[in-house]
Design a protein around this motif. Structure first.
Motif, PDB file in Angstrom:
ATOM      1  N   TRP A   1       9.170  -1.681  -2.556  1.00 36.38           N
ATOM      2  CA  TRP A   1       8.874  -0.975  -1.306  1.00 36.38           C
ATOM      3  C   TRP A   1       9.687   0.327  -1.245  1.00 36.38           C
ATOM      4  CZ3 TRP A   1       5.529  -1.523   2.762  1.00 36.38           C
ATOM      5  CH2 TRP A   1       5.766  -0.687   3.844  1.00 36.38           C
TER       6      TRP A   1
ATOM      7  N   VAL B   1       8.326   3.034  -3.516  1.00 42.38           N
ATOM      8  CA  VAL B   1       7.075   3.617  -3.010  1.00 42.38           C
ATOM      9  C   VAL B   1       7.308   4.444  -1.756  1.00 42.38           C
ATOM     10  CG1 VAL B   1       4.802   3.050  -2.044  1.00 42.38           C
ATOM     11  CG2 VAL B   1       5.640   1.807  -4.047  1.00 42.38           C
ATOM     12  N   HIS B   2       8.160   3.942  -0.843  1.00 39.51           N
ATOM     13  CA  HIS B   2       8.317   4.543   0.481  1.00 39.51           C
ATOM     14  C   HIS B   2       9.663   5.222   0.718  1.00 39.51           C
ATOM     15  CE1 HIS B   2       4.518   2.962   1.856  1.00 39.51           C
ATOM     16  NE2 HIS B   2       4.843   1.813   1.287  1.00 39.51           N
TER      17      HIS B   2
ATOM     18  N   TYR C   1       0.835  -1.197   0.000  1.00 38.23           N
ATOM     19  CA  TYR C   1       0.000   0.000   0.000  1.00 38.23           C
ATOM     20  C   TYR C   1       0.871   1.249   0.000  1.00 38.23           C
ATOM     21  CZ  TYR C   1      -3.904  -3.051   1.155  1.00 38.23           C
ATOM     22  OH  TYR C   1      -4.849  -4.029   1.126  1.00 38.23           O
ATOM     23  N   PRO C   2       0.547   2.251  -0.827  1.00 37.57           N
ATOM     24  CA  PRO C   2       1.380   3.451  -0.905  1.00 37.57           C
ATOM     25  C   PRO C   2       1.359   4.305   0.357  1.00 37.57           C
ATOM     26  CG  PRO C   2      -0.548   3.670  -2.307  1.00 37.57           C
ATOM     27  CD  PRO C   2      -0.539   2.260  -1.793  1.00 37.57           C
ATOM     28  N   ASN C   3       0.339   4.200   1.169  1.00 38.37           N
ATOM     29  CA  ASN C   3       0.259   5.016   2.386  1.00 38.37           C
ATOM     30  C   ASN C   3       0.535   4.184   3.636  1.00 38.37           C
ATOM     31  OD1 ASN C   3      -2.073   3.527   2.253  1.00 38.37           O
ATOM     32  ND2 ASN C   3      -3.399   5.134   3.011  1.00 38.37           N
ATOM     33  N   ASP C   4       1.296   3.111   3.485  1.00 40.94           N
ATOM     34  CA  ASP C   4       1.565   2.196   4.591  1.00 40.94           C
ATOM     35  C   ASP C   4       2.789   2.649   5.391  1.00 40.94           C
ATOM     36  OD1 ASP C   4       0.972  -0.018   6.157  1.00 40.94           O
ATOM     37  OD2 ASP C   4       0.857  -1.378   4.456  1.00 40.94           O
ATOM     38  N   HIS C   5       3.149   1.916   6.392  1.00 37.12           N
ATOM     39  CA  HIS C   5       4.200   2.266   7.347  1.00 37.12           C
ATOM     40  C   HIS C   5       5.349   1.261   7.280  1.00 37.12           C
ATOM     41  CE1 HIS C   5       2.829  -1.151   9.711  1.00 37.12           C
ATOM     42  NE2 HIS C   5       1.621  -0.773   9.341  1.00 37.12           N
TER      43      HIS C   5
END
Length: 70
Positions: free
Chosen positions: A63, A66-67, A3-7
């Motif tokens: 990952w 994205v993050h 998920y793009p808004n994950d932690h």
């Protein structure tokens, strides 16, 4: 699924047939570890972990894209 808004830490969500598991990728080299499981059997989880093993590098790379980092 990443998920793009994950932690952090880097992880993936495996979803199917009304079940979900969250697996830590342990970037950059793995192996993946099950963090949470909602419905998968032990055998199914082992199959998932084994299946992810071949993709750990690519998943960690995605990952990071994205993050920004693991």
């Amino acid at each position: 699924m990443i998920y793009p808004n994950d932690h952090r830490p880097a992880h993936v969500h495996v979803i199917g047939r009304g079940k979900e598991a969250v697996l830590l990728l342990n970037c950059p080299d793995g192996p993946a570890d099950v963090r949470e499981n909602f419905g998968f059997s032990g055998r199914e989880l082992q199959h998932i972990v084994t299946g992810l093993a071949a993709s750990i590098t690519a998943l960690c790379q995605k990952w990071s894209e994205v993050h920004g980092s693991y």
